[in-house]
Design a protein around this motif. Structure first.
Motif, PDB file in Angstrom:
ATOM      1  N   ILE A  78       0.683 -10.550   4.526  1.00 19.53           N
ATOM      2  CA  ILE A  78       1.810 -11.139   4.597  1.00 19.53           C
ATOM      3  C   ILE A  78       2.153 -12.117   4.040  1.00 19.53           C
ATOM      4  CG2 ILE A  78       2.364 -10.043   6.207  1.00 19.53           C
ATOM      5  CD1 ILE A  78       1.729 -12.379   8.553  1.00 19.53           C
ATOM      6  N   LEU A  79       0.915 -13.270   4.169  1.00 22.17           N
ATOM      7  CA  LEU A  79       1.110 -14.698   3.898  1.00 22.17           C
ATOM      8  C   LEU A  79       1.090 -14.916   2.404  1.00 22.17           C
ATOM      9  CD1 LEU A  79      -2.163 -16.715   5.942  1.00 22.17           C
ATOM     10  CD2 LEU A  79       0.793 -17.324   5.341  1.00 22.17           C
ATOM     11  N   ASN A  80       0.173 -13.920   1.376  1.00 23.88           N
ATOM     12  CA  ASN A  80       0.512 -14.319  -0.280  1.00 23.88           C
ATOM     13  C   ASN A  80       1.907 -13.731  -0.215  1.00 23.88           C
ATOM     14  OD1 ASN A  80      -2.146 -14.813  -0.659  1.00 23.88           O
ATOM     15  ND2 ASN A  80      -2.615 -13.029  -0.540  1.00 23.88           N
ATOM     16  N   SER A  81       2.033 -12.541   0.771  1.00 25.36           N
ATOM     17  CA  SER A  81       3.730 -11.856  -0.024  1.00 25.36           C
ATOM     18  C   SER A  81       4.759 -12.994   0.459  1.00 25.36           C
ATOM     19  CB  SER A  81       3.740 -10.198   0.122  1.00 25.36           C
ATOM     20  OG  SER A  81       3.534 -10.311   1.108  1.00 25.36           O
ATOM     21  N   LYS A  82       4.645 -13.597   1.864  1.00 23.54           N
ATOM     22  CA  LYS A  82       6.126 -14.039   1.878  1.00 23.54           C
ATOM     23  C   LYS A  82       6.223 -15.360   3.225  1.00 23.54           C
ATOM     24  CE  LYS A  82       6.725 -10.042   4.982  1.00 23.54           C
ATOM     25  NZ  LYS A  82       7.177  -8.854   5.818  1.00 23.54           N
ATOM     26  N   ALA A  83       4.972 -15.820   2.265  1.00 21.75           N
ATOM     27  CA  ALA A  83       4.456 -17.268   3.336  1.00 21.75           C
ATOM     28  C   ALA A  83       5.744 -18.172   3.942  1.00 21.75           C
ATOM     29  CB  ALA A  83       3.707 -18.603   2.332  1.00 21.75           C
ATOM     30  N   LYS A  84       6.396 -18.301   3.325  1.00 20.74           N
ATOM     31  CA  LYS A  84       8.319 -19.090   4.017  1.00 20.74           C
ATOM     32  C   LYS A  84       8.272 -18.884   4.902  1.00 20.74           C
ATOM     33  CE  LYS A  84       8.502 -22.126  -0.319  1.00 20.74           C
ATOM     34  NZ  LYS A  84       9.583 -21.885  -2.324  1.00 20.74           N
ATOM     35  N   GLU A  85       8.505 -17.237   4.586  1.00 24.95           N
ATOM     36  CA  GLU A  85       9.508 -16.274   5.358  1.00 24.95           C
ATOM     37  C   GLU A  85       8.446 -16.795   7.308  1.00 24.95           C
ATOM     38  OE1 GLU A  85      10.381 -12.550   5.006  1.00 24.95           O
ATOM     39  OE2 GLU A  85      11.568 -12.674   6.862  1.00 24.95           O
ATOM     40  N   VAL A  86       7.796 -16.218   6.554  1.00 24.09           N
ATOM     41  CA  VAL A  86       6.187 -15.881   7.881  1.00 24.09           C
ATOM     42  C   VAL A  86       6.440 -17.411   8.507  1.00 24.09           C
ATOM     43  CG1 VAL A  86       5.715 -14.038   7.492  1.00 24.09           C
ATOM     44  CG2 VAL A  86       4.281 -15.994   7.344  1.00 24.09           C
ATOM     45  N   LEU A  87       5.870 -18.600   7.759  1.00 24.33           N
ATOM     46  CA  LEU A  87       6.031 -20.176   8.052  1.00 24.33           C
ATOM     47  C   LEU A  87       6.722 -20.772   9.318  1.00 24.33           C
ATOM     48  CD1 LEU A  87       3.300 -20.990   5.781  1.00 24.33           C
ATOM     49  CD2 LEU A  87       2.821 -20.024   8.285  1.00 24.33           C
ATOM     50  N   ARG A 290      14.745 -17.925  28.453  1.00 24.66           N
ATOM     51  CA  ARG A 290      13.598 -18.517  27.065  1.00 24.66           C
ATOM     52  C   ARG A 290      13.753 -19.905  26.274  1.00 24.66           C
ATOM     53  NH1 ARG A 290      10.584 -14.229  23.072  1.00 24.66           N
ATOM     54  NH2 ARG A 290       8.755 -15.959  23.053  1.00 24.66           N
ATOM     55  N   PHE A 291      13.008 -20.523  26.487  1.00 29.09           N
ATOM     56  CA  PHE A 291      13.356 -21.702  25.769  1.00 29.09           C
ATOM     57  C   PHE A 291      11.707 -22.487  25.829  1.00 29.09           C
ATOM     58  CE2 PHE A 291      15.566 -22.045  29.828  1.00 29.09           C
ATOM     59  CZ  PHE A 291      17.218 -21.497  29.229  1.00 29.09           C
ATOM     60  N   ASP A 292      11.172 -21.337  24.786  1.00 29.24           N
ATOM     61  CA  ASP A 292       9.850 -21.810  23.848  1.00 29.24           C
ATOM     62  C   ASP A 292      10.186 -21.258  22.417  1.00 29.24           C
ATOM     63  OD1 ASP A 292       9.697 -19.000  23.949  1.00 29.24           O
ATOM     64  OD2 ASP A 292       7.879 -18.482  24.557  1.00 29.24           O
ATOM     65  N   MET A 293      11.040 -20.908  21.928  1.00 25.50           N
ATOM     66  CA  MET A 293      11.829 -21.005  20.381  1.00 25.50           C
ATOM     67  C   MET A 293      10.934 -19.733  20.193  1.00 25.50           C
ATOM     68  SD  MET A 293      13.310 -24.495  20.317  1.00 25.50           S
ATOM     69  CE  MET A 293      13.210 -24.120  18.178  1.00 25.50           C
ATOM     70  N   GLY A 294      10.463 -19.184  21.267  1.00 25.45           N
ATOM     71  CA  GLY A 294       9.901 -17.588  20.239  1.00 25.45           C
ATOM     72  C   GLY A 294       8.605 -17.253  20.078  1.00 25.45           C
ATOM     73  N   THR A 295       7.898 -16.150  19.921  1.00 28.80           N
ATOM     74  CA  THR A 295       7.024 -15.952  19.798  1.00 28.80           C
ATOM     75  C   THR A 295       6.223 -15.979  18.793  1.00 28.80           C
ATOM     76  OG1 THR A 295       6.539 -14.949  21.360  1.00 28.80           O
ATOM     77  CG2 THR A 295       4.964 -14.070  19.616  1.00 28.80           C
ATOM     78  N   SER A 296       5.119 -16.989  17.975  1.00 24.32           N
ATOM     79  CA  SER A 296       4.211 -17.035  16.779  1.00 24.32           C
ATOM     80  C   SER A 296       4.925 -16.053  16.229  1.00 24.32           C
ATOM     81  CB  SER A 296       3.088 -17.130  15.725  1.00 24.32           C
ATOM     82  OG  SER A 296       2.741 -17.037  14.896  1.00 24.32           O
ATOM     83  N   PRO A 297       6.061 -16.716  14.539  1.00 24.19           N
ATOM     84  CA  PRO A 297       6.669 -15.257  13.797  1.00 24.19           C
ATOM     85  C   PRO A 297       4.969 -15.094  12.685  1.00 24.19           C
ATOM     86  CG  PRO A 297       8.160 -17.351  13.425  1.00 24.19           C
ATOM     87  CD  PRO A 297       7.167 -17.568  15.064  1.00 24.19           C
ATOM     88  N   LEU A 298       4.109 -15.835  12.948  1.00 28.92           N
ATOM     89  CA  LEU A 298       3.233 -15.757  11.649  1.00 28.92           C
ATOM     90  C   LEU A 298       2.036 -14.215  12.736  1.00 28.92           C
ATOM     91  CD1 LEU A 298       1.171 -16.569   9.276  1.00 28.92           C
ATOM     92  CD2 LEU A 298      -0.076 -18.362  11.215  1.00 28.92           C
ATOM     93  N   LEU A 299       2.328 -14.119  13.170  1.00 31.52           N
ATOM     94  CA  LEU A 299       1.263 -13.526  14.458  1.00 31.52           C
ATOM     95  C   LEU A 299       2.333 -11.823  14.545  1.00 31.52           C
ATOM     96  CD1 LEU A 299      -1.205 -13.711  16.356  1.00 31.52           C
ATOM     97  CD2 LEU A 299       0.644 -12.784  18.055  1.00 31.52           C
ATOM     98  N   LEU A 300       3.429 -12.473  14.504  1.00 28.59           N
ATOM     99  CA  LEU A 300       4.019 -10.948  14.932  1.00 28.59           C
ATOM    100  C   LEU A 300       4.518 -10.232  13.258  1.00 28.59           C
ATOM    101  CD1 LEU A 300       7.028 -11.775  17.629  1.00 28.59           C
ATOM    102  CD2 LEU A 300       4.915 -11.196  17.423  1.00 28.59           C
TER     103      LEU A 300
END
Ligand SMILES: Cc1ncc(COP(=O)(O)O)c(C=O)c1O
Length: 422
Positions: A78-87, A290-300
Motif C-alpha cells: 500500500i505504501l508503494n501504490s498509494k502513499a499519499k492516500e494512506v498517509l 468521536r473526537f480523535d480524528m479516526g483510527t490510523s488510515p495507514l494501518l486500516l
C-alpha cells in the motif's frame, strides 16, 4: 532543567508545587483507580527471579504464529501504490475500503446483509467500548455485566461513571433470570438500565459460551425492557471443533444489538484495531461523539490489503488447531498433576482456562504459583468487588504459552497447591 530566579518559570514552579492535582481531576479520574496489568495487557513481574518463568496471564495470540511477514508485505504494497492516500486523515468511521471488506466478511459470518456504514473502526475493542459509552451512557445510568467479566471492559464502563450490576455467569453463560432481576432492581430504584454488556463466546475469563436458548431469552427480555445488548465477539471466530451458536446480533436481526469485534486476537493485539457493527442509525450516533480524528488510515489500509488478498481467513483456520492443542495440553497437565486440587470444564475455544481451586483461595494459589515461576491473575481480578467471595477460581491464559510450558504448568501448580494446602 534549572530555572532563573524571578523568571515566569520560577513563579509557575512555586504556584504549582503547592497545588493539589486532585482539585482538578474529573470524577472519572478521581474514582476509577489505576487498574491492574490484566486490565491493560501490561507486563507481569515475578516476586522472585526464576530461570524459566511461565506467564499465563494475558489474552494474547501465539507469538510464534504472528503473520508479521504478510503484514509487512501488505504494508509495503500500500505504501508503494498509494502513499499519499494512506498517509492522510481517513474519516470518522475509518477507511471505507476496510469497512467494505468487513461488510463482505460479516455478511457471510452473520448470514445477513451489511454495508460499510454498518461499521465504525476504533483502537481495538477497547476503543469501541469507550465510544459506545460516550454515545449511550450518562453518569448514573446502569449497565448490566457478567460476573466475572473481563476487567478492562468493566473498568472502562466505570470510567464513564455508569453504575454496574454484575450477573452470574453459569456453565451455560450469563443467567438471563439474573439479568431480568438486575433490570427490575435498578428500575425499582428509579435508575435507567441502558446496556447489557456480555462476551457470549468463550467468555473472558470463564471460557463459557452462552447457549442458543439463553441468547433467544436475552433478546426477548432486552427488547421488552428496551435495553440495548452489547455483544463482545472478541473470541467468536477462535473455536476449536464446533462453531459457537449464531451470534446474538444475527439472531435478533440486528435489532437492539451492537456487536464489537477486534483484530487483536485473530491477528495481533498490537494492531489496536476493532469495530462496532450496528444499524446505520447507531453508527451515526457513535460517529457524532468521536473526537480523535479516526483510527490510523495507514494501518486500516494495510488490514484491508491483508484481508482482501485472502490472508485473514487462512490465518484463522491455521490458528484454531494451534489453540485447541494448547488448551488440550493444559487440560491434560492439570488432570495429571493437580487432580486433587482443581475442578474445571475445558473451554471449546478462546484463550482462557478457568478452574476452581479446591481447599485454597485463588489469591493464595496465584501467590504461591508466582514463587514457582508461574504467573496468572487470581479470579477475583475479574469481579467488580476485588474481595469477591467465594474466592476460589483462577484464570490461566494458554494462548501464548509454548506446549512445553503448558505441560510444565501442572507440576508447578501442584507444588503451589502443596505449599498452601498441605
Ligand atoms: C472480552 C474482551 N473484550 C475486549 C478486549 C479488548 O481487546 P482489544 O482492545 O485489544 O481489541 C479483550 C482483551 O483481552 C477481551 O478479552
Amino acid at each position: 532543567m534549572t530555572t532563573k530566579p524571578g523568571s515566569a518559570a520560577t513563579e509557575a514552579a512555586e504556584v504549582w508545587s503547592k497545588a493539589d492535582i486532585r482539585d482538578y481531576l474529573s470524577n472519572s479520574a478521581l474514582t476509577v483507580g489505576a487498574g491492574t496489568p490484566t486490565d491493560a495487557g501490561a507486563g507481569w513481574q515475578l516476586p522472585v527471579p526464576h530461570p524459566d518463568p511461565i506467564i499465563a496471564a494475558g489474552g494474547i495470540p501465539d507469538a510464534a504464529s504472528l503473520p508479521s511477514g504478510e503484514l509487512e508485505a501488505a504494508l509495503a504494497r500500500i505504501l508503494n501504490s498509494k502513499a499519499k492516500e494512506v498517509l492522510r486523515y481517513g474519516g470518522v468511521l475509518g477507511f471505507e475500503g476496510l469497512r467494505e471488506v468487513m461488510a463482505e466478511r460479516q455478511t457471510v459470518l452473520d448470514g445477513m446483509s451489511f454495508e460499510p456504514d454498518n461499521f465504525i473502526v476504533h483502537n481495538g475493542g477497547s476503543g469501541c467500548l469507550d465510544n459506545l459509552c460516550q454515545a449511550f451512557i450518562d453518569p448514573g445510568d446502569v449497565v448490566v455485566v457478567e460476573g466475572p467479566s473481563y476487567s478492562g471492559t468493566t473498568r472502562a464502563i466505570r470510567g464513564h461513571m455508569a453504575e454496574l450490576i454484575e450477573v452470574e455467569v453459569e456453565d451455560d453463560g450469563i443467567s438471563v433470570d439474573g439479568v431480568a432481576e438486575a433490570i427490575q432492581r435498578a428500575k425499582s430504584e428509579g435508575k435507567r438500565v441502558k446496556l447489557v454488556y456480555l462476551n457470549p463466546d468463550y467468555q473472558n475469563p470463564t471460557g463459557t459460551t452462552l447457549t442458543e436458548s439463553r441468547r433467544a431469552e436475552l433478546i426477548d427480555l432486552c427488547a421488552r425492557e428496551q435495553v440495548f445488548i452489547v455483544e463482545d465477539a472478541t473470541y467468536s471466530e477462535l473455536f476449536f471443533d464446533e462453531a459457537p451458536p449464531q451470534s446474538i446480533y444475527s439472531m435478533a436481526n440486528g435489532a437492539g444489538v451492537l456487536k464489537i469485534g477486534t483484530f487483536s486476537k485473530v491477528i495481533a493485539t498490537g494492531l489496536r484495531a476493532g469495530w462496532i457493527q450496528a444499524s446505520k442509525e447507531h453508527i451515526d450516533a457513535l460517529g457524532r461523539v468521536r473526537f480523535d480524528m479516526g483510527t490510523s488510515p495507514l494501518l486500516l489500509h494495510m488490514l484491508a490489503e491483508f484481508i482482501s488478498s485472502g490472508r485473514l481467513d487462512p490465518h484463522i483456520l491455521k490458528m484454531r488447531p494451534v489453540y485447541a492443542e494448547k488448551c488440550a495440553t493444559l487440560a491434560e497437565s492439570l488432570r495429571e498433576h493437580c487432580e486433587p486440587y482443581v475442578r474445571f470444564n475445558a473451554p471449546g475455544g478462546g484463550f482462557f482456562f478457568w478452574f476452581e481451586c479446591l481447599g485454597a483461595t485463588s489469591k493464595e494459589v496465584s501467590e504461591a504459583a508466582a514463587y514457582e515461576g508461574l504467573l496468572f491473575p487470581p479470579g477475583t481480578a475479574f469481579y467488580l468487588d476485588k474481595a469477591h467471595e467465594p474466592d476460589n477460581h483462577v484464570r490461566l491464559a494458554f494462548s501464548n504459552a509454548s506446549l512445553e510450558h503448558l505441560r510444565e504448568i501442572g507440576p508447578r501448580l501442584r507444588r503451589a497447591f502443596q505449599r498452601v494446602v498441605d
